[in-house]
Design a protein around this motif. Structure first.
Motif, PDB file in Angstrom:
ATOM      1  N   HIS A 187       9.129   6.262  -5.112  1.00 21.91           N
ATOM      2  CA  HIS A 187      10.427   6.476  -5.168  1.00 21.91           C
ATOM      3  C   HIS A 187      11.365   5.245  -4.765  1.00 21.91           C
ATOM      4  CE1 HIS A 187       9.806   6.448  -0.723  1.00 21.91           C
ATOM      5  NE2 HIS A 187       9.420   7.448  -0.646  1.00 21.91           N
ATOM      6  N   LYS A 243      10.830   2.720   7.635  1.00 23.39           N
ATOM      7  CA  LYS A 243      11.148   4.257   7.785  1.00 23.39           C
ATOM      8  C   LYS A 243       9.632   4.825   8.482  1.00 23.39           C
ATOM      9  CE  LYS A 243      10.453   8.446   5.965  1.00 23.39           C
ATOM     10  NZ  LYS A 243       9.054   8.648   5.351  1.00 23.39           N
ATOM     11  N   ASP A 244       8.411   4.124   8.280  1.00 22.64           N
ATOM     12  CA  ASP A 244       7.325   4.602   9.091  1.00 22.64           C
ATOM     13  C   ASP A 244       7.291   3.542  10.123  1.00 22.64           C
ATOM     14  OD1 ASP A 244       5.939   6.771   7.457  1.00 22.64           O
ATOM     15  OD2 ASP A 244       6.930   5.420   6.099  1.00 22.64           O
ATOM     16  N   GLY A 295       7.175  -0.178   5.178  1.00 18.46           N
ATOM     17  CA  GLY A 295       8.669   0.328   5.406  1.00 18.46           C
ATOM     18  C   GLY A 295       9.059   0.602   6.851  1.00 18.46           C
ATOM     19  N   GLN A 323       3.927   3.319  12.324  1.00 19.50           N
ATOM     20  CA  GLN A 323       2.942   2.801  11.303  1.00 19.50           C
ATOM     21  C   GLN A 323       2.835   1.109  11.521  1.00 19.50           C
ATOM     22  OE1 GLN A 323       1.424   4.853   7.942  1.00 19.50           O
ATOM     23  NE2 GLN A 323       2.728   3.505   6.836  1.00 19.50           N
ATOM     24  N   PRO A 360       1.009  -1.310   0.064  1.00 11.85           N
ATOM     25  CA  PRO A 360      -0.079  -0.162   0.020  1.00 11.85           C
ATOM     26  C   PRO A 360       1.005   0.987  -0.011  1.00 11.85           C
ATOM     27  CG  PRO A 360       0.094  -0.919   2.178  1.00 11.85           C
ATOM     28  CD  PRO A 360       1.168  -1.810   1.395  1.00 11.85           C
ATOM     29  N   THR A 361       0.276   2.185  -0.710  1.00 11.37           N
ATOM     30  CA  THR A 361       1.310   3.465  -0.949  1.00 11.37           C
ATOM     31  C   THR A 361       0.301   4.700  -1.065  1.00 11.37           C
ATOM     32  OG1 THR A 361       1.639   3.708  -3.267  1.00 11.37           O
ATOM     33  CG2 THR A 361       3.118   2.165  -2.123  1.00 11.37           C
ATOM     34  N   MET A 362       0.782   5.942  -1.217  1.00 10.09           N
ATOM     35  CA  MET A 362       0.201   6.945  -1.377  1.00 10.09           C
ATOM     36  C   MET A 362       0.725   7.640  -2.697  1.00 10.09           C
ATOM     37  SD  MET A 362      -1.143   8.846   1.903  1.00 10.09           S
ATOM     38  CE  MET A 362       0.362   9.837   2.352  1.00 10.09           C
ATOM     39  N   GLY A 363       1.609   6.677  -3.384  1.00  7.20           N
ATOM     40  CA  GLY A 363       2.094   7.126  -4.661  1.00  7.20           C
ATOM     41  C   GLY A 363       3.445   8.325  -4.735  1.00  7.20           C
ATOM     42  N   TYR A 386       0.010  17.502  -1.425  1.00 13.21           N
ATOM     43  CA  TYR A 386       0.426  16.326  -1.502  1.00 13.21           C
ATOM     44  C   TYR A 386       0.993  15.799  -2.800  1.00 13.21           C
ATOM     45  CZ  TYR A 386       2.514  11.845   0.119  1.00 13.21           C
ATOM     46  OH  TYR A 386       3.264  10.784   0.298  1.00 13.21           O
ATOM     47  N   LEU A 435      10.145  -2.149  -1.604  1.00 11.69           N
ATOM     48  CA  LEU A 435       9.063  -2.973  -1.042  1.00 11.69           C
ATOM     49  C   LEU A 435       8.343  -3.549  -2.133  1.00 11.69           C
ATOM     50  CD1 LEU A 435       9.406  -0.913   1.356  1.00 11.69           C
ATOM     51  CD2 LEU A 435       6.861  -0.808   1.195  1.00 11.69           C
ATOM     52  N   VAL A 460      15.074   2.881   2.989  1.00 12.14           N
ATOM     53  CA  VAL A 460      16.045   3.282   1.912  1.00 12.14           C
ATOM     54  C   VAL A 460      16.203   4.672   1.832  1.00 12.14           C
ATOM     55  CG1 VAL A 460      16.252   3.331  -0.718  1.00 12.14           C
ATOM     56  CG2 VAL A 460      14.852   1.680   0.345  1.00 12.14           C
ATOM     57  N   GLY A 481      12.405   3.835  -2.297  1.00  8.44           N
ATOM     58  CA  GLY A 481      11.851   3.359  -0.800  1.00  8.44           C
ATOM     59  C   GLY A 481      10.815   2.377  -1.242  1.00  8.44           C
ATOM     60  N   HIS A 482       9.496   3.096  -1.945  1.00  7.53           N
ATOM     61  CA  HIS A 482       8.756   2.176  -2.470  1.00  7.53           C
ATOM     62  C   HIS A 482       9.202   1.085  -3.408  1.00  7.53           C
ATOM     63  CE1 HIS A 482       6.610   6.258  -2.084  1.00  7.53           C
ATOM     64  NE2 HIS A 482       5.802   5.598  -1.037  1.00  7.53           N
ATOM     65  N   MET A 534      14.500   8.245   2.044  1.00  5.09           N
ATOM     66  CA  MET A 534      13.434   8.663   0.981  1.00  5.09           C
ATOM     67  C   MET A 534      12.039   9.005   1.547  1.00  5.09           C
ATOM     68  SD  MET A 534      15.086   7.000  -2.068  1.00  5.09           S
ATOM     69  CE  MET A 534      16.549   6.942  -2.602  1.00  5.09           C
TER      70      MET A 534
HETATM   71  P1  AMP Z   1       3.678   6.198   1.651  1.00  9.21           P
HETATM   72  O1  AMP Z   1       3.338   6.225   0.178  1.00  9.21           O
HETATM   73  O2  AMP Z   1       4.536   7.180   1.862  1.00  9.21           O
HETATM   74  O3  AMP Z   1       2.432   6.075   2.574  1.00  9.21           O
HETATM   75  O4  AMP Z   1       4.747   4.843   2.029  1.00  9.21           O
HETATM   76  C1  AMP Z   1       4.123   3.695   1.397  1.00  9.21           C
HETATM   77  C2  AMP Z   1       4.866   2.684   2.070  1.00  9.21           C
HETATM   78  O5  AMP Z   1       6.278   2.678   1.699  1.00  9.21           O
HETATM   79  C3  AMP Z   1       4.988   2.585   3.748  1.00  9.21           C
HETATM   80  O6  AMP Z   1       4.980   1.185   4.255  1.00  9.21           O
HETATM   81  C4  AMP Z   1       6.372   3.112   4.033  1.00  9.21           C
HETATM   82  O7  AMP Z   1       6.765   2.948   5.243  1.00  9.21           O
HETATM   83  C5  AMP Z   1       7.017   2.828   2.819  1.00  9.21           C
HETATM   84  N1  AMP Z   1       8.251   3.657   2.779  1.00  9.21           N
HETATM   85  C6  AMP Z   1       8.125   5.070   2.364  1.00  9.21           C
HETATM   86  N2  AMP Z   1       9.398   5.383   2.407  1.00  9.21           N
HETATM   87  C7  AMP Z   1      10.535   4.485   2.593  1.00  9.21           C
HETATM   88  C8  AMP Z   1      11.630   4.213   2.405  1.00  9.21           C
HETATM   89  N3  AMP Z   1      12.486   5.370   2.364  1.00  9.21           N
HETATM   90  N4  AMP Z   1      12.266   3.123   2.702  1.00  9.21           N
HETATM   91  C9  AMP Z   1      11.522   1.851   3.024  1.00  9.21           C
HETATM   92  N5  AMP Z   1      10.197   2.269   2.827  1.00  9.21           N
HETATM   93  C10 AMP Z   1       9.713   3.387   2.588  1.00  9.21           C
END
Ligand code: AMP
Length: 282
Positions: free
Chosen positions: A34, A149-150, A147, A153, A28-31, A71, A40, A176, A36-37, A184
């Protein structure tokens, strides 16, 4: 690769895969994707027959004063990147598809949602757990990819999955970072080049704290103060919090022992940045 906007269509596609006993992984992401995503996504691809990426900027996890309207939204680029990673399905729902009129059911993980970031963003984690709970019900994946990173969460979502008996494994992937150590984040786009340079002090100060702890320091107050000093001396960041907590329970630690996590949040320019480091302390 299929880009699916409808829950009904997604369920239909997945039913076939489940009947074939295919393992389903979900990111799951908010798009505004990068590296980091993408890390995953790569883990998900490696470990499953079917990989699903969701892109949904969930209004319910933005609180007052947050950046919902600004955003970053990069639909075309995200689809291009996901295709390159061989994702099978992108789930790209609209707000209306996710939240029907009068939506009124929420998931709230008590305690864990009220500390660290939860203290400063009340309601944020309830928004996250509610949307991820809905996505888990829609997709019914075998494994969920999150990730480090959060970190808060991830801990909250693991607790939700455990408490509600969802048969989903959770795979937490390492943070990452940019070459300079900055974690990131889609929100790093808000930073100027100079602010990006300044932001490198966050991870540098966490690494230095780790070194100090491994050299024998066990007093959390001293560790927090040393991180605070480094950040204020080397950047214009406004510190929201720096805390030493147990990495599983998120309980504050006075004396550092066991699985320690140092977590911090700062405001730098237009961005709110978070980072953390984990240390096993004997
Ligand atoms: P977001 O789009 O920011 O909600 O992140 C979606 C997923 O990507 C979440 O599980 C985050 O923890 C993970 N994520 C965001 N940034 C990074 C990163 N730099 N390294 C690893 N996972 C990340």
């Amino acid at each position: 690769m299929r880009v699916v906007k409808s829950i009904k269509v997604l369920r239909k596609l997945l039913r076939k895969e489940k009947l074939s006993n295919h393992k389903i992984g979900f990111v799951p992401t908010m798009g505004s994707l990068h590296e980091g995503h993408l890390s995953l996504i790569r883990n998900c691809r490696r470990e499953n027959e079917i990989s699903i990426l969701s892109i949904f900027i969930n209004p319910k996890q933005f609180v007052k004063g947050d950046d919902f309207s600004s955003y970053p939204r990069e639909e075309k680029k995200d689809i291009f990147l996901a295709k390159k990673e061989n994702i099978d399905i992108i789930f790209f729902p609209t707000n209306k598809e996710m939240y029907s009129d009068g939506h009124s059911t929420v998931i709230n993980v008590e305690k864990l949602s009220t500390v660290l970031c939860g203290k400063y963003r009340p309601g944020h984690f309830q928004g996250v757990t509610t949307v991820v709970g809905k996505l888990l019900n829609i997709i019914e994946p075998d494994t969920l990819y999150l990730g480090q990173k959060d970190a808060q969460q991830a801990i909250i979502l693991k607790k939700m999955i455990d408490d509600l008996n969802w048969p989903v494994k959770v795979n937490i992937c390492p943070t990452v970072r940019e070459k300079n150590g900055l974690a990131m984040s889609s929100r790093n786009q808000y930073l100027s080049d100079n602010e990006k340079k300044e932001a490198s002090i966050l991870f540098r100060s966490l690494k230095e704290a780790k070194h100090t702890i491994l050299s024998g320091q066990r007093d959390s107050k001293k560790i927090i103060q040393s991180i605070r000093n480094l950040i204020t001396k080397n950047s214009s960041a406004k510190i929201q919090y720096i805390e030493c907590v147990n990495a599983d329970t998120l309980e504050k630690l006075t004396i550092l022992k066991g699985k320690v996590m140092i977590a911090l949040a700062v405001h730098l320019g237009r961005a709110r940045l978070i980072d953390n480091i984990q240390i096993a302390v004997k």
